[in-house]
Design a protein around this motif. Sequence first.
Motif, PDB file in Angstrom:
ATOM      1  N   PRO A   3       0.851  -1.201   0.000  1.00  0.00           N
ATOM      2  CA  PRO A   3       0.000   0.000   0.000  1.00  0.00           C
ATOM      3  C   PRO A   3       0.886   1.251   0.000  1.00  0.00           C
ATOM      4  O   PRO A   3       2.015   1.211   0.450  1.00  0.00           O
ATOM      5  N   CYS A   4       0.317   2.309  -0.494  1.00  0.00           N
ATOM      6  CA  CYS A   4       1.071   3.560  -0.571  1.00  0.00           C
ATOM      7  C   CYS A   4       1.409   4.068   0.829  1.00  0.00           C
ATOM      8  O   CYS A   4       0.555   4.151   1.688  1.00  0.00           O
ATOM      9  N   GLU A   5       2.666   4.369   1.047  1.00  0.00           N
ATOM     10  CA  GLU A   5       3.073   4.799   2.384  1.00  0.00           C
ATOM     11  C   GLU A   5       3.627   6.205   2.439  1.00  0.00           C
ATOM     12  O   GLU A   5       3.751   6.876   1.424  1.00  0.00           O
ATOM     13  N   VAL A   6       4.006   6.622   3.645  1.00  0.00           N
ATOM     14  CA  VAL A   6       4.487   7.987   3.838  1.00  0.00           C
ATOM     15  C   VAL A   6       5.778   8.299   3.102  1.00  0.00           C
ATOM     16  O   VAL A   6       6.000   9.410   2.666  1.00  0.00           O
ATOM     17  N   THR A   7       6.668   7.325   2.988  1.00  0.00           N
ATOM     18  CA  THR A   7       7.949   7.564   2.330  1.00  0.00           C
ATOM     19  C   THR A   7       7.851   7.070   0.904  1.00  0.00           C
ATOM     20  O   THR A   7       8.161   5.931   0.625  1.00  0.00           O
ATOM     21  N   PRO A   8       7.427   7.944   0.008  1.00  0.00           N
ATOM     22  CA  PRO A   8       7.014   7.493  -1.310  1.00  0.00           C
ATOM     23  C   PRO A   8       8.165   6.926  -2.136  1.00  0.00           C
ATOM     24  O   PRO A   8       8.630   5.828  -1.857  1.00  0.00           O
ATOM     25  N   ALA A   9       8.570   7.656  -3.147  1.00  0.00           N
ATOM     26  CA  ALA A   9       9.496   7.107  -4.130  1.00  0.00           C
ATOM     27  C   ALA A   9      10.905   6.924  -3.599  1.00  0.00           C
ATOM     28  O   ALA A   9      11.716   6.248  -4.214  1.00  0.00           O
ATOM     29  N   ILE A  10      11.200   7.497  -2.453  1.00  0.00           N
ATOM     30  CA  ILE A  10      12.579   7.500  -1.975  1.00  0.00           C
ATOM     31  C   ILE A  10      13.142   6.087  -1.810  1.00  0.00           C
ATOM     32  O   ILE A  10      14.328   5.858  -1.995  1.00  0.00           O
ATOM     33  N   ILE A  11      12.268   5.131  -1.508  1.00  0.00           N
ATOM     34  CA  ILE A  11      12.716   3.756  -1.276  1.00  0.00           C
ATOM     35  C   ILE A  11      13.534   3.170  -2.418  1.00  0.00           C
ATOM     36  O   ILE A  11      14.431   2.391  -2.203  1.00  0.00           O
ATOM     37  N   THR A  12      13.209   3.574  -3.637  1.00  0.00           N
ATOM     38  CA  THR A  12      13.925   2.987  -4.761  1.00  0.00           C
ATOM     39  C   THR A  12      15.094   3.849  -5.192  1.00  0.00           C
ATOM     40  O   THR A  12      15.823   3.500  -6.102  1.00  0.00           O
ATOM     41  N   LYS A  13      15.264   4.986  -4.548  1.00  0.00           N
ATOM     42  CA  LYS A  13      16.289   5.922  -5.002  1.00  0.00           C
ATOM     43  C   LYS A  13      17.492   5.937  -4.076  1.00  0.00           C
ATOM     44  O   LYS A  13      17.563   6.709  -3.133  1.00  0.00           O
ATOM     45  N   SER A  14      18.425   5.065  -4.362  1.00  0.00           N
ATOM     46  CA  SER A  14      19.528   4.918  -3.422  1.00  0.00           C
ATOM     47  C   SER A  14      20.694   5.844  -3.729  1.00  0.00           C
ATOM     48  O   SER A  14      21.613   5.958  -2.936  1.00  0.00           O
ATOM     49  N   TYR A  15      20.658   6.533  -4.854  1.00  0.00           N
ATOM     50  CA  TYR A  15      21.704   7.526  -5.146  1.00  0.00           C
ATOM     51  C   TYR A  15      21.177   8.919  -4.797  1.00  0.00           C
ATOM     52  O   TYR A  15      20.056   9.280  -5.178  1.00  0.00           O
ATOM     53  N   ALA A  16      21.982   9.691  -4.115  1.00  0.00           N
ATOM     54  CA  ALA A  16      21.541  11.030  -3.702  1.00  0.00           C
ATOM     55  C   ALA A  16      21.186  11.918  -4.897  1.00  0.00           C
ATOM     56  O   ALA A  16      20.344  12.802  -4.786  1.00  0.00           O
ATOM     57  N   CYS A  17      21.798  11.635  -6.067  1.00  0.00           N
ATOM     58  CA  CYS A  17      21.515  12.458  -7.252  1.00  0.00           C
ATOM     59  C   CYS A  17      20.175  12.117  -7.878  1.00  0.00           C
ATOM     60  O   CYS A  17      19.749  12.766  -8.827  1.00  0.00           O
ATOM     61  N   GLN A  18      19.490  11.116  -7.346  1.00  0.00           N
ATOM     62  CA  GLN A  18      18.146  10.795  -7.807  1.00  0.00           C
ATOM     63  C   GLN A  18      17.090  11.479  -6.957  1.00  0.00           C
ATOM     64  O   GLN A  18      15.901  11.397  -7.254  1.00  0.00           O
ATOM     65  N   ARG A  19      17.540  12.079  -5.857  1.00  0.00           N
ATOM     66  CA  ARG A  19      16.586  12.641  -4.896  1.00  0.00           C
ATOM     67  C   ARG A  19      16.699  14.159  -4.823  1.00  0.00           C
ATOM     68  O   ARG A  19      17.739  14.731  -5.137  1.00  0.00           O
ATOM     69  N   ARG A  20      15.624  14.761  -4.345  1.00  0.00           N
ATOM     70  CA  ARG A  20      15.652  16.197  -4.085  1.00  0.00           C
ATOM     71  C   ARG A  20      15.976  16.401  -2.609  1.00  0.00           C
ATOM     72  O   ARG A  20      15.252  15.927  -1.742  1.00  0.00           O
ATOM     73  N   THR A  21      17.072  17.059  -2.342  1.00  0.00           N
ATOM     74  CA  THR A  21      17.475  17.276  -0.956  1.00  0.00           C
ATOM     75  C   THR A  21      17.522  18.769  -0.671  1.00  0.00           C
ATOM     76  O   THR A  21      18.443  19.463  -1.108  1.00  0.00           O
ATOM     77  N   PRO A  22      16.504  19.276   0.017  1.00  0.00           N
ATOM     78  CA  PRO A  22      16.472  20.715   0.291  1.00  0.00           C
ATOM     79  C   PRO A  22      17.499  21.091   1.351  1.00  0.00           C
ATOM     80  O   PRO A  22      18.032  20.221   2.045  1.00  0.00           O
ATOM     81  N   LEU A  23      17.753  22.375   1.457  1.00  0.00           N
ATOM     82  CA  LEU A  23      18.707  22.848   2.458  1.00  0.00           C
ATOM     83  C   LEU A  23      18.142  22.653   3.861  1.00  0.00           C
ATOM     84  O   LEU A  23      18.808  22.141   4.750  1.00  0.00           O
ATOM     85  N   LYS A  24      16.889  23.080   4.030  1.00  0.00           N
ATOM     86  CA  LYS A  24      16.256  22.932   5.345  1.00  0.00           C
ATOM     87  C   LYS A  24      15.406  21.669   5.320  1.00  0.00           C
ATOM     88  O   LYS A  24      14.624  21.452   4.406  1.00  0.00           O
ATOM     89  N   HIS A  25      15.613  20.860   6.312  1.00  0.00           N
ATOM     90  CA  HIS A  25      14.861  19.606   6.359  1.00  0.00           C
ATOM     91  C   HIS A  25      14.421  19.336   7.784  1.00  0.00           C
ATOM     92  O   HIS A  25      14.599  20.181   8.668  1.00  0.00           O
ATOM     93  N   HIS A  26      13.857  18.137   8.018  1.00  0.00           N
ATOM     94  CA  HIS A  26      13.179  17.878   9.292  1.00  0.00           C
ATOM     95  C   HIS A  26      13.950  16.977  10.242  1.00  0.00           C
ATOM     96  O   HIS A  26      13.450  16.615  11.293  1.00  0.00           O
ATOM     97  N   ASN A  27      15.135  16.563   9.844  1.00  0.00           N
ATOM     98  CA  ASN A  27      15.809  15.531  10.641  1.00  0.00           C
ATOM     99  C   ASN A  27      17.223  15.870  11.095  1.00  0.00           C
ATOM    100  O   ASN A  27      18.044  14.972  11.310  1.00  0.00           O
ATOM    101  N   SER A  28      17.483  17.174  11.296  1.00  0.00           N
ATOM    102  CA  SER A  28      18.822  17.577  11.766  1.00  0.00           C
ATOM    103  C   SER A  28      19.194  16.882  13.064  1.00  0.00           C
ATOM    104  O   SER A  28      20.383  16.620  13.300  1.00  0.00           O
ATOM    105  N   PHE A  29      18.198  16.608  13.885  1.00  0.00           N
ATOM    106  CA  PHE A  29      18.500  15.961  15.175  1.00  0.00           C
ATOM    107  C   PHE A  29      19.113  14.575  14.970  1.00  0.00           C
ATOM    108  O   PHE A  29      19.751  14.035  15.869  1.00  0.00           O
ATOM    109  N   LEU A  30      18.939  14.000  13.784  1.00  0.00           N
ATOM    110  CA  LEU A  30      19.578  12.723  13.452  1.00  0.00           C
ATOM    111  C   LEU A  30      20.787  12.908  12.525  1.00  0.00           C
ATOM    112  O   LEU A  30      21.816  12.239  12.674  1.00  0.00           O
TER     113      LEU A  30
END
Length: 385
Positions: A3-30
């Motif tokens: 079923p469609c989940e919260v973490t959509p297409a990222i699961i298949t995108k293991s190269y960082a150049c396939q993903r959009r990585t904004p400057l500000k994000h939600h997980n700095s604490f990690l």
Amino acid sequence: PKPCEVTPAIITKSYACQRRTPLKHHNSFLTEPLEILAENAEFSENEGRSIAFRRSASVLKALPRAVRAMDELKDLPCLGEHSLRVIKEILEDGTSSEVESTRQSEQFQAMKALTGVFGVGVRTADRWFREGLRSPLDLVHTGQKLSHTQQAGVQHYNDLNTPVTKKEAMVISDIVERAVKAVLPGAIIILTGGFRRGKEVGHDVDFLITHPEEGAEERLMPKIVNWLEDQGLLLYQKTTRNSYLESKDGPARPPSNMDRFERCFSIFRLEQTKVDCDEHVDASSYNSGRTDGTEERHSGSSWRAVRVDLVVSPYSQFAFATLGWTGSKLFERELRRWAGQEKGMSLSSHALYDSKQQRYLQANSEEELFAHLGLEYIPPSERNA
Ligand code: GTP
Ligand code: MN
Ligand code: MN
């Protein structure tokens, strides 16, 4: 199918150049703790381990929300056992004991301080650490033999470890633009590096310079440097011809004009306006009473040292150079890995070679380069991997 989940297409995108990585994000604490471990692995010259932590952190930067439980991570790529253990600890206890003890360790702190000197790499810092040195001041006090670069690095240590603001980057931009236009009318100058990705602060300011008429950019750097020096704007500079031919970038053989690629590592003397100065500290007390010997200067006046990188590229390589100098470092590394492992291509800041077709692919824009690589175009602001 799941079923469609919260973490959509990222699961298949293991190269960082396939993903959009904004400057500000939600997980700095990690991501911030994971990047401490990455940095520490670099200090021990364990590159594989360092990259593994950086990739883990990068995946978390691309998530649309803060991670709250371990099961949200189960389908994500790049998260190794060690990273997962650290994440689990932070989710449960608020901190990771391994990260906190690393942060506190004498070795980590000394390596951070020593590699924080411009011109000092991990090898040198590690040797100094083993000789008992802990800080730039120790270098001064024990009379270490330093290269010219390192001398400048020690002298301007405090300034160079003070983040460069966007406002300062804009002032430097104006200066570089004036210098380049004065020595080569019609030249094109772009801001690259972190500021092109939208960062608010940086450790330096990066520029790429070219001219639409191929060949007009030849021997440009010495002219720019002379102009800047005549104006008293440089505290340090080291100009090098492109070293690409000797580099270990891979099998991409550059076209014959490659050796024209020039770059300059420099330290600018940036005048600060009275207003700027007052914002920080009263000008008359600025640096008064300094006894640490790491920085001579500023008696009464107000300027500061800023690291600036200048690169000159032939027009035919401008797209490659733009892509290569925009970063982030991990994004660049992942682009090259993608090209090699997934496409049988070899990418550098100079060229893209297709091994199957046995030919170089030309490109006039970053968009064309992403297309050659079979990647969706990612704008600079989303290359903050
Ligand atoms: P800060 O300066 O720390 O704010 O971040 P930044 O992303 O601007 O980093 P930096 O100035 O170190 O590098 C900018 C870009 O230039 C990154 O993508 C690097 O990969 C790239 N870069 C740095 N040094 C070299 C080099 O020697 N050769 C090439 N081809 N690229 C480099
Ligand atoms: Mn930079
Ligand atoms: Mn730089």
